[in-house]
Design an enzyme around this catalytic site. Structure first.
Site, PDB file in Angstrom:
ATOM      1  N   ALA A  84       0.820  -1.217   0.000  1.00 34.54           N
ATOM      2  CA  ALA A  84       0.000   0.000   0.000  1.00 34.54           C
ATOM      3  C   ALA A  84       0.862   1.279   0.000  1.00 34.54           C
ATOM      4  CB  ALA A  84      -0.901  -0.010   1.219  1.00 34.54           C
ATOM      5  N   GLY A  86       0.156   1.334  -3.270  1.00 36.10           N
ATOM      6  CA  GLY A  86       0.029   0.628  -4.541  1.00 36.10           C
ATOM      7  C   GLY A  86       0.720   1.247  -5.745  1.00 36.10           C
ATOM      8  N   ASP A 133      -0.535  -8.874   8.306  1.00 34.46           N
ATOM      9  CA  ASP A 133       0.874  -8.720   8.657  1.00 34.46           C
ATOM     10  C   ASP A 133       1.619  -9.870   7.967  1.00 34.46           C
ATOM     11  OD1 ASP A 133       3.356  -8.833   9.896  1.00 34.46           O
ATOM     12  OD2 ASP A 133       2.569  -8.264  11.855  1.00 34.46           O
ATOM     13  N   CYS A 203      13.120   3.726   0.683  1.00 34.49           N
ATOM     14  CA  CYS A 203      13.352   5.135   0.322  1.00 34.49           C
ATOM     15  C   CYS A 203      14.123   5.822   1.447  1.00 34.49           C
ATOM     16  CB  CYS A 203      12.041   5.851   0.009  1.00 34.49           C
ATOM     17  SG  CYS A 203      10.916   5.945   1.399  1.00 34.49           S
TER      18      CYS A 203
HETATM   19  C1  LIG Z   1       7.320   1.810   1.771  1.00 36.00           C
HETATM   20  S1  LIG Z   1       5.646   1.531   2.178  1.00 36.00           S
HETATM   21  C2  LIG Z   1       5.094   0.672   0.748  1.00 36.00           C
HETATM   22  C3  LIG Z   1       4.843   1.538  -0.448  1.00 36.00           C
HETATM   23  C4  LIG Z   1       4.269   0.756  -1.613  1.00 36.00           C
HETATM   24  N1  LIG Z   1       5.128  -0.343  -1.985  1.00 36.00           N
HETATM   25  C5  LIG Z   1       4.023   1.620  -2.835  1.00 36.00           C
HETATM   26  O1  LIG Z   1       4.838   1.612  -3.760  1.00 36.00           O
HETATM   27  O2  LIG Z   1       2.991   2.313  -2.888  1.00 36.00           O
HETATM   28  C6  LIG Z   1       5.781   0.234   3.340  1.00 36.00           C
HETATM   29  C7  LIG Z   1       4.472  -0.457   3.683  1.00 36.00           C
HETATM   30  O3  LIG Z   1       4.761  -1.584   4.506  1.00 36.00           O
HETATM   31  C8  LIG Z   1       3.626  -1.834   5.290  1.00 36.00           C
HETATM   32  N2  LIG Z   1       4.061  -2.796   6.332  1.00 36.00           N
HETATM   33  C9  LIG Z   1       4.832  -2.562   7.405  1.00 36.00           C
HETATM   34  N3  LIG Z   1       5.020  -3.700   8.114  1.00 36.00           N
HETATM   35  C10 LIG Z   1       4.364  -4.683   7.447  1.00 36.00           C
HETATM   36  C11 LIG Z   1       4.175  -6.077   7.677  1.00 36.00           C
HETATM   37  N4  LIG Z   1       4.714  -6.677   8.733  1.00 36.00           N
HETATM   38  N5  LIG Z   1       3.438  -6.788   6.798  1.00 36.00           N
HETATM   39  C12 LIG Z   1       2.868  -6.185   5.722  1.00 36.00           C
HETATM   40  N6  LIG Z   1       2.999  -4.860   5.470  1.00 36.00           N
HETATM   41  C13 LIG Z   1       3.748  -4.121   6.312  1.00 36.00           C
HETATM   42  C14 LIG Z   1       3.219  -0.451   5.743  1.00 36.00           C
HETATM   43  O4  LIG Z   1       1.866  -0.417   6.151  1.00 36.00           O
HETATM   44  C15 LIG Z   1       3.456   0.379   4.481  1.00 36.00           C
HETATM   45  O5  LIG Z   1       2.289   0.532   3.734  1.00 36.00           O
END
Ligand SMILES: C[S@@+](CC[C@H](N)C(=O)[O-])C[C@H]1O[C@@H](n2cnc3c(N)ncnc32)[C@H](O)[C@@H]1O
Length: 266
Positions: A84, A86, A133, A203
């Site tokens: 997310a 996305g 998760d 990032c």
């Molecule tokens: C860098 S952001 C992702 C951005 C996304 N890839 C995009 O391009 O739009 C990191 C994401 O990891 C999620 N996140 C953190 N810990 C997580 C976990 N244990 N399992 C799944 N998602 C996780 C966060 O909610 C956050 O949305």
């Protein structure tokens, strides 16, 4: 600096460019034929009819690199572990021409809403959204022997903390993120088929969240190898990372770190 990535599933980049230029938006080419730099716009680029039709998504050019490096084939089975809102999931679907399957997972309920909305708006048909998760969801996948051809781990990092909460990053934040990143990377490797590819990105500019995570996994496991990424990115500040074969995007572009790993035995 603002950029847009054109959704080639819905519109030809040249046609969209012309359409926006007719509304006095000034666009400039980038290293990707389907992404443009927004030089000037008389209105917010996130609220045009073209945006609502899903013809494009505002996104930094740096964040377009991880899906390109992952390079998912048509009809492949792909996991986006931290998906997310996305930006990269929709890019992966575009590269796969809406074929195959993407399993897009995110822990955050509120961010999943944005992911759903982007997927619907952009006409993505090959993606299953899972609000879980990854540290727990992996048990279900492993128990059922569900393994992937390609995995994107765009890990949570201190760069997101700065953007989301506008606060200073402490040493503890970096340490916390680094531990979480190592944990998620281990899970990602477990979920790859033999010969499968995982792209790790953040990032953050911090060594602990980038090179240290890759060194950790290469020292810990003997079933994974680092694949060198060719730096053929033009018109964007990409340099070699602290480990040969990895890449870093540096300012004025949004900082990014990208590494590519292959599972060599299961
Ligand atoms: C860098 S952001 C992702 C951005 C996304 N890839 C995009 O391009 O739009 C990191 C994401 O990891 C999620 N996140 C953190 N810990 C997580 C976990 N244990 N399992 C799944 N998602 C996780 C966060 O909610 C956050 O949305």
């Amino acid at each position: 600096m603002q950029y847009i990535r054109v959704n080639t599933l819905k519109i030809n980049p040249k046609i969209l460019k012309k359409r926006l230029e007719e509304k006095n938006v000034i666009l400039e080419e980038t290293f990707l034929h389907y992404a443009f730099k927004v030089i000037k716009s008389p209105f917010s680029i996130g609220c045009t009819p073209e945006y609502l039709f899903g013809y494009y998504i505002p996104q930094s050019t740096s964040s377009m690199i991880p899906p390109i490096v992952l390079n998912p084939e048509k009809n492949s089975f792909v996991l986006d572990m931290c998906a997310a809102p996305g930006g990269k999931t929709t890019h992966l679907a575009q590269l796969m021409e809406n074929s195959g399957t993407i399993v897009a997972v995110d822990i955050s309920k509120s961010r999943i809403k944005a992911l759903k909305s982007n997927i619907n708006r952009m006409g993505i048909l090959n993606t299953i959204i899972i609000n879980k998760d990854m540290r727990i969801f992996k048990d279900y996948l492993l128990k059922n022997n569900i393994l992937f051809d390609k995995i994107l781990l765009d890990a949570p990092c201190t760069g997101n903390i700065v953007k989301d909460k506008n606060r200073n990053v402490s040493k503890e934040d970096i340490k916390y993120c680094s531990l979480r990143q190592k944990e998620l990377l281990n899970i990602g490797i477990d979920l790859l088929k033999e010969g499968g590819i995982l792209v790790y990105s953040t990032c953050s500019a911090e060594e602990e969240e980038n090179e240290e995570v890759i060194r950790y996994i290469l020292n810990k496991r003997d079933d994974v190898e680092l694949l060198p990424i060719e730096n053929n990115f033009k018109k964007i500040n990409v340099i070699g990372g602290g480990i040969e074969g990895t890449l870093r995007v540096i300012p004025p572009n949004e900082p990014f770190f990208i590494a590519k790993l292959r599972k060599i035995k299961s």
